[in-house]
Design an enzyme around this catalytic site. Structure first.
Site, PDB file in Angstrom:
ATOM      1  N   ARG A  50       0.715  -1.203  -0.099  1.00 13.52           N
ATOM      2  CA  ARG A  50      -0.134  -0.156   0.094  1.00 13.52           C
ATOM      3  C   ARG A  50       0.807   0.983   0.249  1.00 13.52           C
ATOM      4  O   ARG A  50       2.015   0.973   0.143  1.00 13.52           O
ATOM      5  CB  ARG A  50      -0.996  -0.132   0.532  1.00 13.52           C
ATOM      6  CG  ARG A  50      -0.145  -0.923   2.120  1.00 13.52           C
ATOM      7  CD  ARG A  50      -0.207  -0.118   4.170  1.00 13.52           C
ATOM      8  NE  ARG A  50      -0.036   1.098   3.570  1.00 13.52           N
ATOM      9  CZ  ARG A  50       0.639   2.135   4.070  1.00 13.52           C
ATOM     10  NH1 ARG A  50       1.717   1.708   3.777  1.00 13.52           N
ATOM     11  NH2 ARG A  50       0.992   3.400   3.599  1.00 13.52           N
ATOM     12  N   ASP A 238      -1.671  10.614  -2.377  1.00 14.50           N
ATOM     13  CA  ASP A 238      -2.583   9.635  -2.643  1.00 14.50           C
ATOM     14  C   ASP A 238      -2.551  10.267  -4.975  1.00 14.50           C
ATOM     15  O   ASP A 238      -1.827   9.647  -5.658  1.00 14.50           O
ATOM     16  CB  ASP A 238      -3.341   9.378  -2.739  1.00 14.50           C
ATOM     17  CG  ASP A 238      -2.979   8.369  -1.718  1.00 14.50           C
ATOM     18  OD1 ASP A 238      -2.833   8.827  -0.769  1.00 14.50           O
ATOM     19  OD2 ASP A 238      -2.586   7.344  -1.455  1.00 14.50           O
TER      20      ASP A 238
END
Ligand code: MRU
Length: 351
Positions: A50, A238
């Site tokens: 992740r 992100d």
């Protein structure tokens, strides 16, 4: 300068692609082989890996594994579709897949497997280099504060934007590692980051590196910021829109709000692969809605426990968007600028 950490979130050994399974951390250190495309897609979807840059790197390796099995056009297209559908918010995923697609599509199928491997290696090497450079640019913010005060510079972060979220060094934590290497005393406030508690990963990294840190509940952030316990906040991202709006792990925006209220610098560190020039502002960033089970249960060393009845409705948006006006500086491998000057670092993007 060598890597400041003792682990590899993703690595290649004897032709095998190995990942450190982050669903086992911080309780167990388990490496797993990504045997094929499906394993790579599963690793991203299940969050064995992740963090935006690591998602991109894993997708690149997933495509390389796919090309080893079926390098035809249809094999390429179905691998792109499978990997592209794993997680929606981190734009590094799309960036890596588009990059490999551009290299592979013009090639004959017989040369795609080796070319994909070589490009996946380049993605990893470039991520490491970018993050190291982010560390040096971000270090300046820490040394500036260190020069004017006694004791450690107190950095608050959110989620895990450390080495575990990248190929090496991390983004938000790269300046912290750089400070440690430069002998500048730092202390890290590690925010728990409910519901998946990625703060545990940050605490694990900091412990491994011998960097002083304190784990805290997310809800303590405004209190600490408002009471002069935090010198600066550095978070990762992100996806950063062209206007400097920043999508990052849910809860990031609350820290930015507190920083704005009490005049504490709020910095965002991310490599260029996290910049989405096609997205004009944060309103266009897709926000992943994850399973409510992540909120209903809390995972620990002995397994997960349920904390709210199964039939109680829950919401689980995994990211939020911090408006550019709340961000002091965006730090990329090219330097650090105010969000509205981001394109100064990327003159090739100017009309
Ligand atoms: O859901 P995750 O754990 O993949 O979210 C990670 C984050 O939000 C990080 O802060 C971000 O990807 C930056 S990583 C260098």
């Amino acid at each position: 300068m060598t890597q400041p950490h003792s682990f590899f979130p993703i690595r290649e050994e004897g032709g095998a692609v190995l990942i450190l399974d982050q669903t086992e951390l911080p309780h167990r250190r388990v490496e797993r082989e990504l045997a094929d495309l499906e394993a790579a897609a599963h690793a991203i979807r299940s969050m064995q890996v992740r963090g935006a840059p690591l998602i991109g790197a894993t997708a690149a390796w997933g495509l390389a594994l796919a090309m080893a099995r079926d390098p035809s056009d249809s094999g390429l297209n179905s691998a792109l579709a499978l990997l592209g559908g794993t997680r929606p918010t981190a734009v590094n995923l799309r960036w890596a897949l588009e990059r490999l697609k551009a290299v592979l599509l013009p090639l004959s199928p017989s040369s795609r497997a080796e070319a994909a491997r070589s490009e996946a290696r380049k993605v990893c090497l470039e991520d490491e280099a970018a993050n190291r450079a982010i560390g040096q640019h971000g270090l300046k913010f820490i040394t500036d504060i260190a020069g004017g005060k006694a004791g450690a510079v107190r950095v608050m972060t959110h989620c895990n934007a450390g080495a575990l979220a990248t190929v090496a060094w991390g983004t938000a934590l790269a300046p912290v590692y750089a400070a440690k290497q430069a002998g500048v005393p730092v202390h890290v406030w590690v925010s728990e980051t409910r519901p998946r508690n990625q703060g545990l990963l940050t605490a694990w990294e900091m412990r491994e590196a011998g960097i002083p840190h304190t784990y805290m509940a997310d809800n303590a952030a405004a209190h600490l910021i408002g009471h002069g316990q935090v010198d600066l906040v550095i978070v990762g991202a992100d996806r950063i829109a062209a206007n400097g709006d920043v999508a990052n792990k849910v809860g990031t925006c609350l820290k930015a709000l507190a920083c704005r209220e009490w005049g504490v610098p709020f910095h965002v560190a991310a490599p260029s692969s996290t910049l989405d020039w096609h997205c004009p502002n944060g309103a266009g960033i897709p926000i992943e809605e994850r399973s409510g089970d992540e909120v209903r249960r809390v995972a620990g060393a002995e397994g997960a426990v349920t904390i709210i009845p199964e039939d109680s409705p829950v919401a689980n948006p995994a990211f939020d968007v911090t408006p550019a006006r709340m961000v002091t500086a965006i730090i990329t491998e090219r330097g650090a600028v105010a969000p509205d000057r981001l394109s100064d670092l990327y003159p090739e993007r100017k009309p």
